[in-house]
Design a protein around this motif. Structure first.
Motif, PDB file in Angstrom:
ATOM      1  N   GLY A 360     -42.315   4.493  71.052  1.00 21.52           N
ATOM      2  CA  GLY A 360     -42.281   3.631  69.887  1.00 21.52           C
ATOM      3  C   GLY A 360     -42.767   2.232  70.194  1.00 21.52           C
ATOM      4  N   LEU A 361     -42.984   1.464  69.143  1.00 14.75           N
ATOM      5  CA  LEU A 361     -43.467   0.091  69.287  1.00 14.75           C
ATOM      6  C   LEU A 361     -42.387  -0.810  69.875  1.00 14.75           C
ATOM      7  CD1 LEU A 361     -45.214  -0.106  65.812  1.00 14.75           C
ATOM      8  CD2 LEU A 361     -46.378  -0.095  68.032  1.00 14.75           C
ATOM      9  N   PRO A 362     -42.794  -1.845  70.608  1.00 16.68           N
ATOM     10  CA  PRO A 362     -41.798  -2.757  71.189  1.00 16.68           C
ATOM     11  C   PRO A 362     -41.070  -3.549  70.116  1.00 16.68           C
ATOM     12  CG  PRO A 362     -44.019  -3.591  71.550  1.00 16.68           C
ATOM     13  CD  PRO A 362     -44.171  -2.203  70.992  1.00 16.68           C
ATOM     14  N   ILE A 363     -39.852  -3.935  70.395  1.00 15.69           N
ATOM     15  CA  ILE A 363     -39.090  -4.746  69.455  1.00 15.69           C
ATOM     16  C   ILE A 363     -39.786  -6.096  69.278  1.00 15.69           C
ATOM     17  CG2 ILE A 363     -36.911  -3.625  70.050  1.00 15.69           C
ATOM     18  CD1 ILE A 363     -36.204  -6.091  71.711  1.00 15.69           C
ATOM     19  N   GLY A 364     -39.594  -6.703  68.126  1.00 11.98           N
ATOM     20  CA  GLY A 364     -40.193  -8.001  67.867  1.00 11.98           C
ATOM     21  C   GLY A 364     -40.620  -8.150  66.420  1.00 11.98           C
ATOM     22  N   VAL A 365     -41.377  -9.214  66.159  1.00  8.08           N
ATOM     23  CA  VAL A 365     -41.807  -9.546  64.804  1.00  8.08           C
ATOM     24  C   VAL A 365     -43.167  -8.927  64.521  1.00  8.08           C
ATOM     25  CG1 VAL A 365     -42.424 -11.453  63.243  1.00  8.08           C
ATOM     26  CG2 VAL A 365     -40.494 -11.700  64.807  1.00  8.08           C
ATOM     27  N   TYR A 366     -43.327  -8.381  63.325  1.00  8.65           N
ATOM     28  CA  TYR A 366     -44.577  -7.782  62.867  1.00  8.65           C
ATOM     29  C   TYR A 366     -44.932  -8.342  61.481  1.00  8.65           C
ATOM     30  CZ  TYR A 366     -44.049  -4.400  66.639  1.00  8.65           C
ATOM     31  OH  TYR A 366     -43.932  -3.824  67.878  1.00  8.65           O
ATOM     32  N   PHE A 367     -46.230  -8.367  61.176  1.00 12.66           N
ATOM     33  CA  PHE A 367     -46.711  -8.704  59.838  1.00 12.66           C
ATOM     34  C   PHE A 367     -46.857  -7.422  59.022  1.00 12.66           C
ATOM     35  CE2 PHE A 367     -48.791 -11.928  62.557  1.00 12.66           C
ATOM     36  CZ  PHE A 367     -48.336 -13.090  61.954  1.00 12.66           C
ATOM     37  N   TYR A 368     -46.597  -7.493  57.722  1.00 13.26           N
ATOM     38  CA  TYR A 368     -46.972  -6.379  56.862  1.00 13.26           C
ATOM     39  C   TYR A 368     -47.758  -6.898  55.660  1.00 13.26           C
ATOM     40  CZ  TYR A 368     -43.194  -7.600  53.565  1.00 13.26           C
ATOM     41  OH  TYR A 368     -42.383  -8.245  52.665  1.00 13.26           O
ATOM     42  N   THR A 369     -48.674  -6.075  55.168  1.00 15.31           N
ATOM     43  CA  THR A 369     -49.411  -6.370  53.936  1.00 15.31           C
ATOM     44  C   THR A 369     -49.304  -5.153  53.022  1.00 15.31           C
ATOM     45  OG1 THR A 369     -51.556  -5.503  54.646  1.00 15.31           O
ATOM     46  CG2 THR A 369     -51.044  -7.791  55.226  1.00 15.31           C
ATOM     47  N   ILE A 370     -49.233  -5.428  51.735  1.00 11.60           N
ATOM     48  CA  ILE A 370     -49.139  -4.366  50.737  1.00 11.60           C
ATOM     49  C   ILE A 370     -50.174  -4.641  49.658  1.00 11.60           C
ATOM     50  CG2 ILE A 370     -47.680  -3.209  49.034  1.00 11.60           C
ATOM     51  CD1 ILE A 370     -45.260  -4.145  50.665  1.00 11.60           C
ATOM     52  N   SER A 371     -51.029  -3.658  49.397  1.00 16.19           N
ATOM     53  CA  SER A 371     -52.023  -3.756  48.340  1.00 16.19           C
ATOM     54  C   SER A 371     -51.649  -2.784  47.218  1.00 16.19           C
ATOM     55  CB  SER A 371     -53.417  -3.418  48.887  1.00 16.19           C
ATOM     56  OG  SER A 371     -54.354  -3.364  47.833  1.00 16.19           O
ATOM     57  N   ILE A 372     -51.656  -3.285  45.972  1.00 18.36           N
ATOM     58  CA  ILE A 372     -51.396  -2.458  44.794  1.00 18.36           C
ATOM     59  C   ILE A 372     -52.629  -2.551  43.911  1.00 18.36           C
ATOM     60  CG2 ILE A 372     -49.855  -2.042  42.828  1.00 18.36           C
ATOM     61  CD1 ILE A 372     -47.663  -3.450  44.409  1.00 18.36           C
ATOM     62  N   PRO A 373     -53.592  -1.638  44.095  1.00 20.85           N
ATOM     63  CA  PRO A 373     -54.896  -1.751  43.421  1.00 20.85           C
ATOM     64  C   PRO A 373     -54.813  -1.791  41.898  1.00 20.85           C
ATOM     65  CG  PRO A 373     -54.977  -0.137  45.186  1.00 20.85           C
ATOM     66  CD  PRO A 373     -53.540  -0.494  45.007  1.00 20.85           C
ATOM     67  N   ASN A 376     -54.084  -5.182  40.931  1.00 24.37           N
ATOM     68  CA  ASN A 376     -54.851  -6.197  41.665  1.00 24.37           C
ATOM     69  C   ASN A 376     -53.914  -7.188  42.365  1.00 24.37           C
ATOM     70  OD1 ASN A 376     -57.316  -7.274  42.561  1.00 24.37           O
ATOM     71  ND2 ASN A 376     -57.320  -8.824  40.938  1.00 24.37           N
ATOM     72  N   LEU A 377     -52.873  -6.671  42.983  1.00 26.96           N
ATOM     73  CA  LEU A 377     -51.860  -7.491  43.647  1.00 26.96           C
ATOM     74  C   LEU A 377     -51.841  -7.200  45.140  1.00 26.96           C
ATOM     75  CD1 LEU A 377     -48.838  -7.208  41.180  1.00 26.96           C
ATOM     76  CD2 LEU A 377     -50.382  -9.156  41.470  1.00 26.96           C
ATOM     77  N   ASN A 378     -51.495  -8.237  45.885  1.00 22.84           N
ATOM     78  CA  ASN A 378     -51.357  -8.107  47.336  1.00 22.84           C
ATOM     79  C   ASN A 378     -50.143  -8.904  47.781  1.00 22.84           C
ATOM     80  OD1 ASN A 378     -54.060  -6.762  48.294  1.00 22.84           O
ATOM     81  ND2 ASN A 378     -54.605  -8.281  46.757  1.00 22.84           N
ATOM     82  N   TYR A 379     -49.346  -8.287  48.615  1.00 20.89           N
ATOM     83  CA  TYR A 379     -48.131  -8.911  49.110  1.00 20.89           C
ATOM     84  C   TYR A 379     -48.209  -9.014  50.641  1.00 20.89           C
ATOM     85  CZ  TYR A 379     -46.216  -7.773  44.505  1.00 20.89           C
ATOM     86  OH  TYR A 379     -45.999  -7.667  43.156  1.00 20.89           O
ATOM     87  N   GLN A 380     -47.390  -9.893  51.167  1.00 22.22           N
ATOM     88  CA  GLN A 380     -47.297 -10.027  52.616  1.00 22.22           C
ATOM     89  C   GLN A 380     -45.911 -10.457  53.000  1.00 22.22           C
ATOM     90  OE1 GLN A 380     -46.862 -13.005  54.538  1.00 22.22           O
ATOM     91  NE2 GLN A 380     -46.504 -14.252  52.712  1.00 22.22           N
ATOM     92  N   GLY A 381     -45.581 -10.254  54.277  1.00 19.52           N
ATOM     93  CA  GLY A 381     -44.294 -10.694  54.778  1.00 19.52           C
ATOM     94  C   GLY A 381     -44.144 -10.332  56.242  1.00 19.52           C
ATOM     95  N   PHE A 382     -42.944 -10.515  56.738  1.00 16.61           N
ATOM     96  CA  PHE A 382     -42.637 -10.211  58.129  1.00 16.61           C
ATOM     97  C   PHE A 382     -41.545  -9.143  58.164  1.00 16.61           C
ATOM     98  CE2 PHE A 382     -44.126 -14.574  58.054  1.00 16.61           C
ATOM     99  CZ  PHE A 382     -44.990 -14.621  59.111  1.00 16.61           C
ATOM    100  N   LEU A 383     -41.554  -8.377  59.217  1.00 15.49           N
ATOM    101  CA  LEU A 383     -40.423  -7.513  59.480  1.00 15.49           C
ATOM    102  C   LEU A 383     -40.079  -7.633  60.956  1.00 15.49           C
ATOM    103  CD1 LEU A 383     -41.157  -4.555  61.104  1.00 15.49           C
ATOM    104  CD2 LEU A 383     -42.388  -4.206  58.965  1.00 15.49           C
ATOM    105  N   TYR A 384     -38.784  -7.513  61.238  1.00 16.65           N
ATOM    106  CA  TYR A 384     -38.324  -7.543  62.626  1.00 16.65           C
ATOM    107  C   TYR A 384     -37.883  -6.150  63.005  1.00 16.65           C
ATOM    108  CZ  TYR A 384     -36.051  -8.773  66.957  1.00 16.65           C
ATOM    109  OH  TYR A 384     -35.706  -8.842  68.285  1.00 16.65           O
ATOM    110  N   LEU A 385     -38.496  -5.622  64.072  1.00 15.30           N
ATOM    111  CA  LEU A 385     -38.187  -4.276  64.541  1.00 15.30           C
ATOM    112  C   LEU A 385     -37.192  -4.349  65.684  1.00 15.30           C
ATOM    113  CD1 LEU A 385     -38.797  -1.220  64.541  1.00 15.30           C
ATOM    114  CD2 LEU A 385     -40.664  -1.702  66.151  1.00 15.30           C
ATOM    115  N   ALA A 386     -36.090  -3.655  65.537  1.00 20.87           N
ATOM    116  CA  ALA A 386     -35.055  -3.575  66.578  1.00 20.87           C
ATOM    117  C   ALA A 386     -34.775  -2.116  66.882  1.00 20.87           C
ATOM    118  CB  ALA A 386     -33.797  -4.284  66.132  1.00 20.87           C
ATOM    119  N   ARG A 387     -34.101  -1.885  67.988  1.00 16.96           N
ATOM    120  CA  ARG A 387     -33.729  -0.497  68.362  1.00 16.96           C
ATOM    121  C   ARG A 387     -32.281  -0.451  68.815  1.00 16.96           C
ATOM    122  NH1 ARG A 387     -37.960   2.785  68.327  1.00 16.96           N
ATOM    123  NH2 ARG A 387     -40.042   1.821  68.283  1.00 16.96           N
TER     124      ARG A 387
END
Length: 387
Positions: A360-373, A376-387
């Motif tokens: 699996g991916l290492p723990i830490g901060v990741y960016f996410y983007t969401i497109s809703i065609p 015509n919307l686009n979202y963004q944010g952060f997620l923190y992955l922990a285990r």
């Protein structure tokens, strides 16, 4: 008396060339309290490394140090109108005193450098008295490299977690995309998601294996006003050897204006980057040209306890189609899915994680983007992955 005779013979034997030189092929040594002034070039082909006292380079003409072996001096003094050019390195074990002129090393030859050994230091540095080329340290933890170009001193401040066995830096007044002195090219338009612009005016090269922070400055020549109208967005960026793009190394809040100031980085390992320079952060983060709205930041804990085990966004249930992308802190895409619901559970689906992907991916901060065609919307944010 014998030593002085040897020096005289060596000087005389070199006068057949266009310019005189002291050719050390014997057993020269400066004893404690002694002083040796060089008013001519030095060609060093024998060990010259048990010196104490003062070695000074003086004159109105440019002087050169060359040869096959690196000399080591205790105290160094530079008073050369047209600079001291190194074709072979010099080690300094105590003090370097800049009086007049700079020490120059070839930017295209990183193996030639002026080396400050453990506990050594310098004084008298300035726009006309500095190191134009590579400066190095051996056995030092924190150091201000007095590097620059012909016009300005552009120091790099290094603060490492512990003592560096070796570190080296140089300043380049060159465009990173097409440098004159390096063989590579570092496209200033190839940037991570949170970088808006990268300077095409200048850059620094820093080598070091320890986690460190650096501080860089800018001046009017840096022309930061061409990249931003907000000095608070100025950051340090580095060309990642792994992702082959410029990454945001933002650490501290910048101090100064658009014409002059300084900023520090986060902790990073210099050897993971080809070069570093100044850039502009993308705040807020805008991965697409269309409108970008913000969702919440998310916590994903993939430990099987039934709480936050996947990346789930309830609002996506309102739309027929979406595209979700997740990037790591280096700007590398680690996950992409059309018509996403809750499939991300801490693993990449991009086949670009060469080692340890099964864990699996290492723990830490990741960016996410969401497109809703459809909207015509686009979202963004952060997620923190922990285990």
């Amino acid at each position: 008396m014998k030593t002085y005779l040897n020096i005289l013979i060596l000087l005389c034997s070199a006068t057949v060339a266009a310019q005189t030189a002291l050719y050390n092929k014997g057993n020269l040594r400066i004893h404690e309290g002694g002083m040796l002034g060089f008013h001519t070039n030095l060609v060093n082909d024998s060990p010259f490394d048990t010196n104490l006292g003062l070695a000074g380079f003086y004159g109105t003409q440019a002087l050169t140090v060359s040869g096959t072996l690196t000399p080591q001096f205790y105290d160094m003094e530079i008073a050369v109108d047209n600079d001291l050019q190194l074709a072979v390195g010099i080690d300094n074990s105590n003090n370097t005193n800049f009086i007049l002129g700079s020490i120059r090393t070839p930017l295209a030859q990183p193996g030639v450098y002026y080396n400050f050994l453990e506990n050594s230091f310098y004084n008298g540095e300035g726009d006309l008295t500095k190191i134009e080329g590579y400066a190095a340290i051996t056995g030092q933890q924190n150091f201000i490299f007095p590097v620059g170009d012909r016009t300005y001193i552009r120091p790099l401040i290094l603060n490492s977690e512990r003592m560096n066995l070796f570190a080296k830096s140089a300043y380049f007044l060159e465009n990173p995309s097409n440098p004159n002195s390096l063989s590579g090219a570092f496209d200033t338009f190839e940037v991570a998601l949170d970088v808006a612009y990268v300077s095409d005016v200048e850059f620094w090269r820093l080598e070091g294996s320890l986690p460190s922070t650096v501080t860089l400055s800018w001046n009017e020549r840096s022309d930061m006003a061409r990249f931003t109208d907000d000095a608070s967005k100025i950051v340090i960026v580095g060309w990642s050897k792994l992702s082959r793009r410029w990454l945001n190394l933002a650490g501290s809040v910048p101090i100064g204006s658009l014409t002059d100031g300084f900023v520090s980085s986060e902790t990073f390992v210099p050897d993971e980057y080809e070069i570093i320079t100044l850039g502009v952060s993308k705040i807020p983060y805008e991965p697409l040209s269309r409108e970008v709205l913000s969702l919440d930041n998310y916590f994903v804990s993939v430990n099987g306890d039934g709480v936050n085990d996947s990346f789930f966004i309830q609002e996506l249930e309102q739309y027929d189609r979406n595209v979700v992308q997740i990037y790591d802190r280096y700007g590398i895409k680690v996950f992409e899915k059309e018509n996403y619901t809750d499939e991300f559970v801490g693993f990449s689906n991009q086949n670009n994680i060469p080692f340890g992907s099964e864990k699996g991916l290492p723990i830490g901060v990741y960016f996410y983007t969401i497109s809703i065609p459809e909207e015509n919307l686009n979202y963004q944010g952060f997620l923190y992955l922990a285990r």
